[in-house]
Write an enzyme that holds these catalytic residues in place. Structure first.
Site, PDB file in Angstrom:
ATOM      1  N   GLY A  31       0.795  -1.221   0.000  1.00 20.40           N
ATOM      2  CA  GLY A  31       0.000   0.000   0.000  1.00 20.40           C
ATOM      3  C   GLY A  31       0.829   1.273   0.000  1.00 20.40           C
ATOM      4  N   HIS A  37       4.184   1.497  -8.053  1.00 24.03           N
ATOM      5  CA  HIS A  37       3.158   0.448  -7.973  1.00 24.03           C
ATOM      6  C   HIS A  37       2.238   0.504  -9.189  1.00 24.03           C
ATOM      7  CE1 HIS A  37       3.900   1.213  -3.534  1.00 24.03           C
ATOM      8  NE2 HIS A  37       4.182  -0.063  -3.654  1.00 24.03           N
ATOM      9  N   GLN A  61       7.037  -9.485   8.254  1.00 19.03           N
ATOM     10  CA  GLN A  61       8.295  -9.158   7.574  1.00 19.03           C
ATOM     11  C   GLN A  61       8.979  -7.929   8.167  1.00 19.03           C
ATOM     12  OE1 GLN A  61       6.090  -8.596   3.727  1.00 19.03           O
ATOM     13  NE2 GLN A  61       7.654  -7.073   3.347  1.00 19.03           N
TER      14      GLN A  61
HETATM   15  O1  PAF Z   1       7.451  -5.543  -1.773  1.00 22.83           O
HETATM   16  C1  PAF Z   1       6.490  -5.496  -0.984  1.00 22.83           C
HETATM   17  O2  PAF Z   1       5.710  -4.551  -0.943  1.00 22.83           O
HETATM   18  C2  PAF Z   1       6.269  -6.653  -0.018  1.00 22.83           C
HETATM   19  O3  PAF Z   1       7.469  -7.153   0.451  1.00 22.83           O
HETATM   20  C3  PAF Z   1       5.380  -7.777  -0.576  1.00 22.83           C
HETATM   21  C4  PAF Z   1       6.035  -8.458  -1.786  1.00 22.83           C
HETATM   22  C5  PAF Z   1       4.033  -7.211  -0.987  1.00 22.83           C
HETATM   23  C6  PAF Z   1       5.156  -8.859   0.485  1.00 22.83           C
HETATM   24  O4  PAF Z   1       4.549  -8.324   1.621  1.00 22.83           O
END
Ligand code: PAF
Length: 288
Positions: A31, A37, A61
């Site tokens: 987001g 993006h 993460q």
């Molecule tokens: O690159 C990201 O935004 C994130 O690491 C991902 C691949 C959506 C996994 O949470």
């Protein structure tokens, strides 16, 4: 086509039912969407019958709880930008939709995750590999799109998809930059005016390394030390790592003088004030 917004995995699967025989493009994100993006989204929309995007700030993460806490969020703006970029289904799950309270399974990619960002962010790539496996299993896309800015992440995902025989094509999309060279990142919003100015040293140093390469420099230590000197000269910047690595298996090429046909990626992570920025450039094919 109007964009559908879904939350749970069941809702997502139902929304995808009519498209199962068609080509599905998928761009997973956390987001706070920007043009980088949107470039992934447009590729996903152009190259498939339907484009799905996910917005999920994946807690597993983040190795630093403060980083998770301050990760920028803008759910309303995200829906506007996803719609604008051709997304047909926007999946916005909450942690409870993704992780059972007794979630137990971790996907772990060895070796590729030990250096670079993996060295200072313990557990980060286990979190990424696990959530990406879950996201891909839920969407079951034909193609999944990831930015080359997260170059180590892309290599890890390519490897896990190959090793686990997941039937999806992974597409790496070139980094989108601001006109002055700064790689687009959701984290850039944290930079003060002077930090943002200092941050330009990252791309400047990478482009200079690509020019040196083009002029015939093949000594990895000299390339790395020139990048280091450019970054060190700026106030506000503190180096996490600067490494020249093999594009496929990510091993460190320090100490080598590279022969003909040998690829190299210059990758770096630098703290700019409190914000950790990453960037990289493939020196032998800087526009790839
Ligand atoms: O690159 C990201 O935004 C994130 O690491 C991902 C691949 C959506 C996994 O949470």
């Amino acid at each position: 086509m109007t964009m559908r917004i879904v939350q749970s995995i069941d809702e997502l699967r139902n929304a995808l039912l009519p498209f199962r025989a068609a080509q599905i493009g998928f761009a997973p994100t956390m987001g706070f969407l920007h043009q980088g993006h949107q470039t992934l989204f447009r590729r996903a929309a152009d190259e498939n019958s339907i484009a799905v995007a996910s917005v999920f700030v994946n807690p597993t993460q983040f190795n630093d709880p403060a980083d998770l806490e301050k990760y920028p969020r803008d759910p309303y703006g995200d829906t506007v930008r996803a719609r604008e970029a051709g997304i047909g289904i926007l999946w916005m799950p909450e942690p409870r939709h993704m992780y059972a309270p007794d979630h137990t399974t971790t996907v772990s990619v060895a070796r590729l995750t030990h250096g670079l960002c993996g060295a200072t962010r313990p557990g980060h790539f286990d979190g990424v590999a696990t959530v990406v496996t879950k996201l891909l299993n839920a969407v079951q896309p034909t193609r999944a799109y990831f930015g080359q800015k997260d170059f180590q992440q892309l290599a890890v995902i390519r490897r896990l998809v190959r090793d686990l025989d997941m039937p999806v094509q992974i597409v790496g999309v070139p980094t989108v930059r601001e006109p002055d060279g700064l790689a687009m990142s959701s984290r850039n919003v944290h930079l003060s005016t002077s930090e943002r100015q200092s941050a330009l040293a990252l791309s400047r140093a990478l482009f200079a390394a690509a020019r040196s390469w083009e002029q015939g420099e093949r000594n990895v230590d000299r390339l790395v030390s020139d990048v280091t000197a450019t970054v060190t000269a700026e106030p506000d910047l503190r180096i996490d790592y600067i490494n020249a690595v093999d594009p496929d298996d990510l091993h460190d090429l320090a100490g080598l003088t590279l022969g003909h046909g040998r690829g190299v990626v210059m990758a770096l992570a630098v703290f700019c004030g409190k914000t950790r920025l990453i960037d990289n450039l493939r020196l032998d094919a800087p526009n790839a």
